[in-house]
Design a protein around this motif. Structure first.
Motif, short mmCIF file in Angstrom:
data_model
loop_
_atom_site.label_atom_id
_atom_site.label_comp_id
_atom_site.label_asym_id
_atom_site.label_seq_id
_atom_site.Cartn_x
_atom_site.Cartn_y
_atom_site.Cartn_z
N ALA A 108 66.65 -24.91 51.59
CA ALA A 108 65.74 -24.39 50.55
C ALA A 108 65.89 -22.88 50.40
N ILE A 109 66.07 -22.19 51.52
CA ILE A 109 66.23 -20.73 51.46
C ILE A 109 67.53 -20.38 50.73
N LEU A 110 68.59 -21.12 51.03
CA LEU A 110 69.87 -20.85 50.36
C LEU A 110 69.76 -21.10 48.86
N LYS A 111 69.05 -22.17 48.53
CA LYS A 111 68.91 -22.53 47.13
C LYS A 111 68.14 -21.44 46.37
N ASN A 135 70.01 -14.87 42.76
CA ASN A 135 71.20 -14.11 42.37
C ASN A 135 71.94 -14.75 41.20
N ARG A 136 71.30 -15.75 40.60
CA ARG A 136 71.87 -16.43 39.42
C ARG A 136 73.25 -17.00 39.71
N ILE A 137 73.37 -17.66 40.85
CA ILE A 137 74.65 -18.29 41.21
C ILE A 137 74.46 -19.80 41.15
N ASP A 138 75.33 -20.45 40.42
CA ASP A 138 75.24 -21.88 40.29
C ASP A 138 76.18 -22.51 41.32
N ILE A 139 75.62 -23.04 42.36
CA ILE A 139 76.45 -23.50 43.48
C ILE A 139 75.99 -24.92 43.88
N PRO A 140 76.93 -25.84 44.04
CA PRO A 140 76.52 -27.23 44.30
C PRO A 140 75.73 -27.39 45.59
N GLN A 141 74.81 -28.34 45.55
CA GLN A 141 73.95 -28.62 46.69
C GLN A 141 74.75 -28.87 47.97
N GLU A 142 75.86 -29.63 47.86
CA GLU A 142 76.57 -29.98 49.10
C GLU A 142 77.23 -28.76 49.75
N VAL A 143 77.49 -27.74 48.95
CA VAL A 143 78.04 -26.51 49.53
C VAL A 143 76.93 -25.78 50.30
N LEU A 144 75.74 -25.76 49.69
CA LEU A 144 74.60 -25.14 50.38
C LEU A 144 74.34 -25.88 51.70
N GLU A 145 74.47 -27.19 51.65
CA GLU A 145 74.21 -27.99 52.86
C GLU A 145 75.22 -27.65 53.95
N LEU A 146 76.46 -27.47 53.54
CA LEU A 146 77.49 -27.12 54.53
C LEU A 146 77.15 -25.77 55.18
N ILE A 147 76.75 -24.82 54.36
CA ILE A 147 76.42 -23.50 54.91
C ILE A 147 75.22 -23.62 55.86
N ALA A 148 74.24 -24.41 55.44
CA ALA A 148 73.03 -24.55 56.27
C ALA A 148 73.33 -25.22 57.60
N ARG A 149 74.39 -26.00 57.65
CA ARG A 149 74.75 -26.62 58.93
C ARG A 149 75.50 -25.63 59.82
N GLN A 150 76.17 -24.68 59.19
CA GLN A 150 76.96 -23.70 59.96
C GLN A 150 76.07 -22.65 60.61
N VAL A 151 75.08 -22.16 59.87
CA VAL A 151 74.27 -21.04 60.36
C VAL A 151 72.89 -21.57 60.65
N THR A 152 72.50 -21.54 61.92
CA THR A 152 71.29 -22.27 62.25
C THR A 152 70.12 -21.42 62.72
N THR A 153 70.36 -20.17 63.13
CA THR A 153 69.23 -19.48 63.73
C THR A 153 68.70 -18.30 62.93
N ARG A 191 83.06 -27.74 49.21
CA ARG A 191 82.83 -27.70 50.65
C ARG A 191 84.05 -27.14 51.37
N ALA A 192 85.23 -27.53 50.88
CA ALA A 192 86.46 -27.04 51.53
C ALA A 192 86.55 -25.52 51.42
N VAL A 193 86.24 -25.01 50.25
CA VAL A 193 86.30 -23.56 50.04
C VAL A 193 85.28 -22.86 50.94
N ALA A 194 84.08 -23.43 51.02
CA ALA A 194 83.03 -22.83 51.85
C ALA A 194 83.46 -22.82 53.31
N ALA A 195 84.02 -23.93 53.76
CA ALA A 195 84.44 -24.02 55.16
C ALA A 195 85.51 -22.98 55.45
N LYS A 196 86.39 -22.83 54.50
CA LYS A 196 87.47 -21.85 54.67
C LYS A 196 86.88 -20.43 54.71
N ALA A 197 85.95 -20.16 53.80
CA ALA A 197 85.36 -18.82 53.72
C ALA A 197 84.64 -18.47 55.02
#
Ligand SMILES: Nc1ncnc2c1ncn2[C@@H]1O[C@H](COP(=O)(O)OP(=O)(O)OP(=O)(O)O)[C@@H](O)[C@H]1O
Length: 456
Positions: free
Chosen positions: A287-290, A296-314, A339-345
């Motif tokens: 929810a915070i990422l969303k 910031n007016r960025i249109d980013i798919p939910q599954e990419v946000l989910e991937l980021i949220a799994r990477q950074v937890t604290t 998701r692939a691009v996010a994982a790479k980034a």
């Protein structure tokens, strides 16, 4: 709906909730009129939309019912950027210009200058990790100097303590423009005191801090071991407290764990309410990422946000940093979010995550490559402009995922023999049709997380 009726709805709502809630959630709403029997209200972002739906939909319907609606219905719509800009709280309220030759009076204190404009209640996502601190901050914002004094918020780095303090500041600045608000880190307080002593200006220093209505002090744990600063802060605290001025303190630990803090200060810190903020759980992180993406007016798919949220937890600051990293990476390499691009980034910063390519990822990439909505590719259109991207998508899904022909068929609402046909069509053209070959190769590279090109 007419503005008069809307004003009545707001009047009803206001009687039933606290002032803070009203100003946070209802004052920024825009009445967009009645559509299909439903009152449509414009909101700034999807977080506000969900919150209003969850918490206040019933109340709004009650309000309409009280005004005679038989089957009241309310819906919320996220406003596009331009309309939203009209609602930013920093806009001065419309009012008559000052009389000529006379300055407008009273001159409001510029209370917001030290407050971060992003750190408002509206931009604060509430979850099980912070709901008590949030509730306490709301209560303080509503009755400064009365509810809990001091309010002591503690928690690890980057979890929203400063944000919450500023939110109280914004709220009070908006409602009481002539109240004096001072936000200071303990480090700055200490340095200013040292300078004041050196320059023989301690009286000014004292006057400044003892004349505020709301004092926000960050990282109070840094008082530890600084006797002179503790002494000064003790007197500031007493002066404010005795005058019923609100004090909010943040720290990375509770007062009892701050070593070498004078007992009289420690006990004062415990006079009010001590509340903590924990690390956010997965749903709150998403929810915070969303909220951030929308902010910031960025249109980013939910599954990419989910991937980021799994990477950074604290740490939420790191969570936001990870989002910005993904955004920068995708724009620098000119590839759409996946998701692939996010994982790479994120792979340079966090342990690389195994990312399985999903059918939806492929479809999105193909759609973006051919500049066409994904739904059109999945739809029933039979013109060449749609058929080619559809065949390419089916070919790449078969190539890059483990899905079977019937599964791919189902995803496209077709049977497996159509998919088989599409795959053989593409295979046949590869190497012959240069445009198609280039498209397939480019897409394949992107789907594999840019392994071959754009590294870093
Ligand atoms: N619940 C939340 N909803 C939305 N954003 C949040 C939330 N909590 C924290 N943030 C964001 O995370 C970032 C870090 O928050 P903040 O600076 O308030 O943390 P902090 O606890 O004060 O950290 P530090 O101890 O380092 O001072 C900010 O950008 C803030 O807006």
């Amino acid at each position: 709906m007419s503005q008069e009726i809307w004003a009545d709805v707001l009047g009803y709502v206001r009687k039933n909730i606290s002032e803070v809630e009203y100003h946070t959630w209802f004052a920024p709403l825009k009445n967009l009129g009645v559509q299909d029997g439903s009152l449509v209200l414009g909101v700034r972002n999807s977080f506000a939309q969900e919150w209003l739906r969850k918490q206040y939909q019933g109340l709004l319907e009650d309000a309409l019912r009280s005004l005679g609606a038989q089957h009241p219905q309310v819906s919320f719509q996220v406003l596009p950027a331009a309309q939203d800009a009209l609602l930013l709280p920093s806009d001065p309220p419309p009012g008559p210009p000052p009389a000529p030759g006379r300055p407008a009076s009273p001159i409001p204190v510029d209370n917001r200058k030290t407050l971060n404009p992003k750190y408002t209640f509206e931009n604060f996502v509430v979850g099980p990790n912070n709901n008590l601190a949030h509730a306490a901050a709301l209560a303080v914002a509503e009755s400064p100097g009365k509810a809990y004094n001091p309010l002591f918020v503690y928690g690890d780095v980057g979890l929203g303590k400063t944000h919450l303090m500023h939110a109280v500041g914004h709220y009070i600045a908006e409602r009481f423009p002539d109240k004096r608000i001072e936000y200071v880190s303990t480090e700055t307080f200490t340095n200013e005191l040292i300078n004041a002593i050196r320059e023989d200006k301690t009286t000014q220093f004292r006057n400044r801090y003892r004349s505020v209505d709301l004092l926000l002090v960050d990282d109070i744990q840094f008082l530890a071991g600084k006797e002179r600063t503790q002494e000064e802060f003790f007197h500031t605290f007493n002066a404010l407290y005795e005058n019923h001025k609100q004090i909010i303190l943040s720290s990375d630990r509770p007062p009892k764990d701050i070593q070498t803090l004078e007992g009289r200060l420690r006990s004062r810190f415990e006079w009010g309410l001590i509340t903590d903020i924990q690390s956010p759980e997965y749903e709150t992180r998403v929810a915070i990422l969303k909220m951030n993406a929308e902010h910031n007016r960025i249109d980013i798919p939910q599954e990419v946000l989910e991937l980021i949220a799994r990477q950074v937890t604290t740490n939420i600051r790191e969570l936001e940093g990870a989002l910005m990293r993904v955004v920068a990476f995708s724009s620098l390499n000119n590839v759409p979010f996946s998701r692939a691009v996010a994982a790479k980034a994120l792979s340079n910063v966090f342990a690389p995550q195994e990312v399985k390519v999903e059918m939806m990822d492929v479809l999105r990439q193909v759609a973006s490559h051919f500049n066409m909505p994904p739904d059109v590719i999945r739809g029933s259109g039979r013109v060449r402009e749609v058929v080619i991207p559809r065949q390419v998508a089916q070919y790449l899904i078969r190539d890059l995922t483990d899905h079977s022909l019937p599964e791919i068929g189902q995803f496209f609402g077709r049977d497996h023999s159509t998919v088989m046909h599409a795959i053989s069509k593409v295979t046949e053209q590869l190497g012959k049709d240069t445009e198609l070959t280039a498209a397939v190769e480019t897409l394949r590279r992107k789907m594999k997380g840019l392994d071959e090109d754009a590294d870093g």
